[in-house]
Structures are given as structure tokens and as C-alpha cells.
Design a protein around this motif. Structure first.
Motif, PDB file in Angstrom:
ATOM      1  N   PRO A 107       0.843  -1.207   0.000  1.00 41.11           N
ATOM      2  CA  PRO A 107       0.000   0.000   0.000  1.00 41.11           C
ATOM      3  C   PRO A 107       0.874   1.251   0.000  1.00 41.11           C
ATOM      4  O   PRO A 107       1.981   1.272   0.557  1.00 41.11           O
ATOM      5  CB  PRO A 107      -0.790  -0.132   1.303  1.00 41.11           C
ATOM      6  N   CYS A 108       0.371   2.307  -0.631  1.00 38.97           N
ATOM      7  CA  CYS A 108       1.088   3.573  -0.625  1.00 38.97           C
ATOM      8  C   CYS A 108       0.097   4.693  -0.907  1.00 38.97           C
ATOM      9  O   CYS A 108      -0.975   4.469  -1.477  1.00 38.97           O
ATOM     10  CB  CYS A 108       2.210   3.589  -1.659  1.00 38.97           C
ATOM     11  N   GLY A 109       0.475   5.898  -0.487  1.00 37.84           N
ATOM     12  CA  GLY A 109      -0.364   7.075  -0.711  1.00 37.84           C
ATOM     13  C   GLY A 109       0.295   8.022  -1.679  1.00 37.84           C
ATOM     14  O   GLY A 109       1.502   8.306  -1.597  1.00 37.84           O
ATOM     15  N   THR A 110      -0.476   8.525  -2.638  1.00 37.90           N
ATOM     16  CA  THR A 110       0.068   9.432  -3.645  1.00 37.90           C
ATOM     17  C   THR A 110       0.220  10.836  -3.071  1.00 37.90           C
ATOM     18  O   THR A 110      -0.152  11.108  -1.931  1.00 37.90           O
ATOM     19  CB  THR A 110      -0.838   9.470  -4.884  1.00 37.90           C
ATOM     20  N   VAL A 114      -4.398   9.989  -2.286  1.00 39.52           N
ATOM     21  CA  VAL A 114      -5.177   8.819  -2.706  1.00 39.52           C
ATOM     22  C   VAL A 114      -4.381   7.563  -2.355  1.00 39.52           C
ATOM     23  O   VAL A 114      -3.202   7.441  -2.698  1.00 39.52           O
ATOM     24  CB  VAL A 114      -5.477   8.869  -4.210  1.00 39.52           C
ATOM     25  N   MET A 115      -5.038   6.615  -1.688  1.00 42.17           N
ATOM     26  CA  MET A 115      -4.394   5.360  -1.324  1.00 42.17           C
ATOM     27  C   MET A 115      -4.553   4.355  -2.456  1.00 42.17           C
ATOM     28  O   MET A 115      -5.666   4.107  -2.942  1.00 42.17           O
ATOM     29  CB  MET A 115      -5.006   4.798  -0.038  1.00 42.17           C
ATOM     30  N   ILE A 116      -3.445   3.788  -2.866  1.00 44.22           N
ATOM     31  CA  ILE A 116      -3.448   2.760  -3.903  1.00 44.22           C
ATOM     32  C   ILE A 116      -2.662   1.568  -3.378  1.00 44.22           C
ATOM     33  O   ILE A 116      -1.971   1.655  -2.357  1.00 44.22           O
ATOM     34  CB  ILE A 116      -2.848   3.267  -5.229  1.00 44.22           C
ATOM     35  N   ASN A 117      -2.773   0.448  -4.084  1.00 42.48           N
ATOM     36  CA  ASN A 117      -2.125  -0.780  -3.616  1.00 42.48           C
ATOM     37  C   ASN A 117      -1.505  -1.516  -4.806  1.00 42.48           C
ATOM     38  O   ASN A 117      -2.193  -1.800  -5.793  1.00 42.48           O
ATOM     39  CB  ASN A 117      -3.134  -1.679  -2.917  1.00 42.48           C
ATOM     40  N   PHE A 118      -0.205  -1.807  -4.695  1.00 47.27           N
ATOM     41  CA  PHE A 118       0.473  -2.632  -5.697  1.00 47.27           C
ATOM     42  C   PHE A 118       0.352  -4.088  -5.257  1.00 47.27           C
ATOM     43  O   PHE A 118       0.918  -4.488  -4.228  1.00 47.27           O
ATOM     44  CB  PHE A 118       1.947  -2.240  -5.820  1.00 47.27           C
ATOM     45  N   GLU A 119      -0.399  -4.864  -6.015  1.00 45.34           N
ATOM     46  CA  GLU A 119      -0.656  -6.254  -5.611  1.00 45.34           C
ATOM     47  C   GLU A 119       0.576  -7.128  -5.748  1.00 45.34           C
ATOM     48  O   GLU A 119       0.772  -8.048  -4.951  1.00 45.34           O
ATOM     49  CB  GLU A 119      -1.796  -6.839  -6.454  1.00 45.34           C
ATOM     50  N   LYS A 204       0.242  -3.209 -12.496  1.00 47.67           N
ATOM     51  CA  LYS A 204      -0.585  -2.010 -12.377  1.00 47.67           C
ATOM     52  C   LYS A 204      -1.197  -1.944 -10.974  1.00 47.67           C
ATOM     53  O   LYS A 204      -1.748  -2.939 -10.487  1.00 47.67           O
ATOM     54  CB  LYS A 204      -1.699  -2.055 -13.427  1.00 47.67           C
ATOM     55  N   PRO A 205      -1.108  -0.786 -10.330  1.00 44.46           N
ATOM     56  CA  PRO A 205      -1.667  -0.697  -8.968  1.00 44.46           C
ATOM     57  C   PRO A 205      -3.191  -0.701  -8.984  1.00 44.46           C
ATOM     58  O   PRO A 205      -3.824  -0.355  -9.980  1.00 44.46           O
ATOM     59  CB  PRO A 205      -1.108   0.633  -8.460  1.00 44.46           C
ATOM     60  N   VAL A 206      -3.749  -1.087  -7.856  1.00 46.81           N
ATOM     61  CA  VAL A 206      -5.212  -1.082  -7.671  1.00 46.81           C
ATOM     62  C   VAL A 206      -5.588   0.273  -7.079  1.00 46.81           C
ATOM     63  O   VAL A 206      -5.059   0.679  -6.037  1.00 46.81           O
ATOM     64  CB  VAL A 206      -5.662  -2.220  -6.753  1.00 46.81           C
ATOM     65  N   ILE A 207      -6.502   0.968  -7.749  1.00 49.72           N
ATOM     66  CA  ILE A 207      -6.936   2.284  -7.294  1.00 49.72           C
ATOM     67  C   ILE A 207      -8.416   2.224  -6.929  1.00 49.72           C
ATOM     68  O   ILE A 207      -9.109   1.258  -7.288  1.00 49.72           O
ATOM     69  CB  ILE A 207      -6.688   3.338  -8.394  1.00 49.72           C
TER      70      ILE A 207
END
Length: 366
Positions: A107-110, A114-119, A204-207
Motif C-alpha cells: 500500500p502507498c499514498g500518492t 489517494v491510497m493505492i495498492n500494488f498487488e 498495475k496498482p489497484v486504485i
């Protein structure tokens, strides 16, 4: 409960040796000593199975490393069979060929919050054989937890925090692989030179779903714009092709006209040269005729000049008078007018010729 008959139980009790209380206490002490030794010698984190082996095998693509009393030995063995002291020496195979470490759920925040997650992120790496002892001495057998798994989490969060969602998800997504590889390799080269990072593959990250739909709509609109641009390019290309074809056709016609004009000019020039040659031939012919006529007239003039002597003129005069003699009839006859000078000259010449004849006769007589 014993199911044997009473007589068998009695016989067995009589045949059994009497129990010794001292031997039981020694057996208990020995078992306690073995338990304490196992607790002290065998560390809790070591592989018990590898610690109990005398002969062990190192598989291909690995090297064998050893611990004794918890201390890492400098001995590094190649693939094959080897021996070690059981319970005292612990053995662990370490891979030195290419391996892929899979880091999941990052998980990371831009920059925009916005929180996104690289699976999934795959890191292809290799531990160099000559650095096995140094790497394991500093970071242990699970060295990749420190320099790959934890480092990937750190670098991904650093990257996301300094970029917007648009940049992370679309604009700069194709650069994340190289940036992660350079970041991992830079720190590994500085602190753990035995670890070589071959490549990094980022999915591709999950948004969030709402943002994803917005991106899909934006991508759809962008696709329409690109289609319109490509259609416009096709129309421009067709117009350019038509223009080039027209220019080519005009150039071809111009070249054909130029060739025809040059052909006509060459024909005219050839006809002019032919006419000039004919004119020159005609002028040469006329000049030769004129020269011949001039020569003839000149010669005739010279001949006439030689003829125009007083005697010849007098002769022509007399011949003309003789030819023009007419007879007149009437009451009055016209007077004939004679040139006394011509007549006198003629008479003098006749008398002179007569004298010359006489003189010549006399001379001949003498």
C-alpha cells in the motif's frame, strides 16, 4: 488390566529380575543431561533435520554454509555430498543462481492523498558466490527480507508520495520498473555488494473504483481524440498524396511538353542548318556564276578594248553606212552628211598603207 491367565502372571513375576533403584536414577540423570545439551547446542532457529545429518547434499545452483555454536563458519561448499558433525554443526543451502522474489500487497499514498495498492512486484536477483559469507555474516540467511522485500516497500512509498495519481497510474508508470531497479541496486552496491538486481517487474496498482471509472472515461475520451487525430492524419495524407500525384502528373506533362518543345526546336534547328547549308551552296553556286560572268565580261571588255582602235572604228563606221544605204525617189534627194574627220582619217590610213606597201615592194626589189 492384564488379560493373561493367573498362572502365567505368577511365572512372569517369578522370572523377572528385581528392580534396582540406583539404575533408574542414573537413567533419569542421563536423559536430563541430553535435554539440556540439546537446548544449549541446537539453536531454536536452526533446522533440526540438517543438524542431525552426518552426510548432507548441496543441490546444484546452491552453496553450503555452516554454523557451529551459532557462529557462521567461513567454509562455503560447492554442490555435492559433504560431511559435518551432527548436533554441533548446522548446515543451510544458499541459492547463488537467479531467483525471483515476489513482493505482494504494497500500500502507498500518492501526493494527492489517494491510497493505492500494488498487488505484486517481482524482483529478479542473484547473490554472487564470492560474497556469500560476507552477506550472510552481515544480514543473515534471509538477507532478501532486508534488501528486497522491505526495500521495495520503502521505495514504492517514496515514489508515490512524491508523485500524483495521474503520474503513478499513467504518465510515469512505464518508468517505475527502472526507478525501482536503480534504487535497489544503488543501495545494494553500497551496503551489500554481493546482491545483484537483474530486473524489476511492477504490476498495475489497484486504485479506488470511482477514480478508476474516471480514468476509464478519460481514456475513452482520449481514445476518441486519438481516433479523430488519426482520421485527420489519414485525410491529410490522402490530400497530400493527391497533391503529390497532381504535381507528379503536372511535372510529367511539363517534361513531356519540354521534350516535345526540345524536339521541335531541334527539328527547327536542323531545318535552319539545312537551309543555311543550301543557302551557302546556292550562294557559292551564284558566286561562281557571277565570277564566271565577271570574268567573261572582263575578258570581253579587254578584247573590246583591244578592238577599239581608230581603224576598227572607221571600218565599223563604213560597214554601218554600207549596211544602211537607201535609195530615195522624189523631187529632192537628201544630202548625205559624212564625217569629214572620219573620212579624212580613213583616206589617210589608206594612203599610209599604200605607201607602206610601195616601200616594202621597193625593199623587196632592192
Amino acid at each position: 488390566m492384564d488379560s493373561r491367565p493367573p498362572e502365567e502372571r505368577t511365572a512372569a513375576a517369578a522370572a523377572a529380575p528385581p528392580r534396582n533403584p540406583g539404575s533408574s536414577s542414573l537413567y533419569t540423570v542421563f536423559l536430563s543431561f541430553l535435554a539440556i545439551f540439546a537446548i544449549i547446542v541446537i539453536p531454536s532457529s536452526a533446522n533440526i533435520k540438517n543438524s542431525l545429518l552426518i552426510v548432507h547434499q548441496v543441490p546444484e545452483g546452491h552453496v553450503g554454509v555452516y554454523w557451529r555454536g551459532g557462529a557462521l563458519l567461513k567454509t562455503v561448499t560447492d554442490p555435492g555430498f559433504h560431511t559435518m558433525l551432527p548436533l554441533i554443526t548446522q548446515f543451510e543451502p544458499v541459492q547463488v543462481t537467479l531467483q525471483t522474489d515476489l513482493v505482494t500487497d504494497i500500500p502507498c499514498g500518492t501526493k494527492g492523498g489517494v491510497m493505492i495498492n500494488f498487488e505484486k512486484i517481482e524482483v529478479v536477483n542473484r547473490l554472487r558466490k564470492e560474497y556469500v559469507y560476507e552477506t550472510l555474516l552481515n544480514y543473515g540467511v534471509q538477507y532478501d527480507n532486508t534488501w528486497i522485500y522491505d526495500k521495495i516497500h520503502h521505495e514504492i512509498n517514496q515514489f508515490c508520495s512524491s508523485h500524483s495519481l495521474q503520474q503513478v497510474y499513467i504518465d510515469m508508470f512505464d518508468q517505475i520498473d527502472e526507478k525501482m531497479k536503480d534504487a535497489l541496486q544503488g543501495d545494494c552496491t553500497r551496503y551489500a555488494p554481493g546482491i545483484e538486481i537483474i530486473s524489476v517487474r511492477v504490476t498495475k496498482p489497484v486504485i479506488p473504483e470511482s477514480i478508476r471509472r474516471n480514468f476509464e472515461q478519460m481514456e475513452e475520451e482520449r481514445t476518441k481524440v486519438l481516433i479523430a487525430i488519426e482520421r485527420q492524419k489519414v485525410v491529410e495524407k490522402e490530400a497530400e498524396t493527391t497533391k503529390k500525384m497532381a504535381i507528379s502528373e503536372a511535372e510529367k506533362n511539363a517534361n513531356v511538353s519540354k521534350i516535345l518543345m526540345e524536339q521541335k526546336l531541334m527539328e527547327k534547328d536542323s531545318a535552319r542548318r539545312q537551309q543555311e547549308i543550301e543557302n551557302q551552296m546556292y550562294m557559292a553556286h551564284e558566286r561562281s556564276l557571277a565570277d564566271a560572268a565577271f570574268y567573261r565580261v572582263t575578258k570581253e571588255a579587254e578584247a573590246n578594248k583591244l578592238k577599239l582602235t581608230p581603224q576598227f572604228l572607221e571600218l565599223k563606221f563604213i560597214e554601218a553606212i554600207a549596211d544602211n544605204t537607201k535609195i530615195f525617189f522624189g523631187d529632192k534627194v537628201p544630202n548625205m552628211v559624212l564625217d569629214q574627220r572620219l573620212l579624212g582619217n580613213f583616206l589617210q590610213r589608206m594612203s599610209r598603207e599604200g605607201n607602206l606597201e610601195e616601200m616594202s615592194t621597193e625593199r623587196s626589189d632592192v
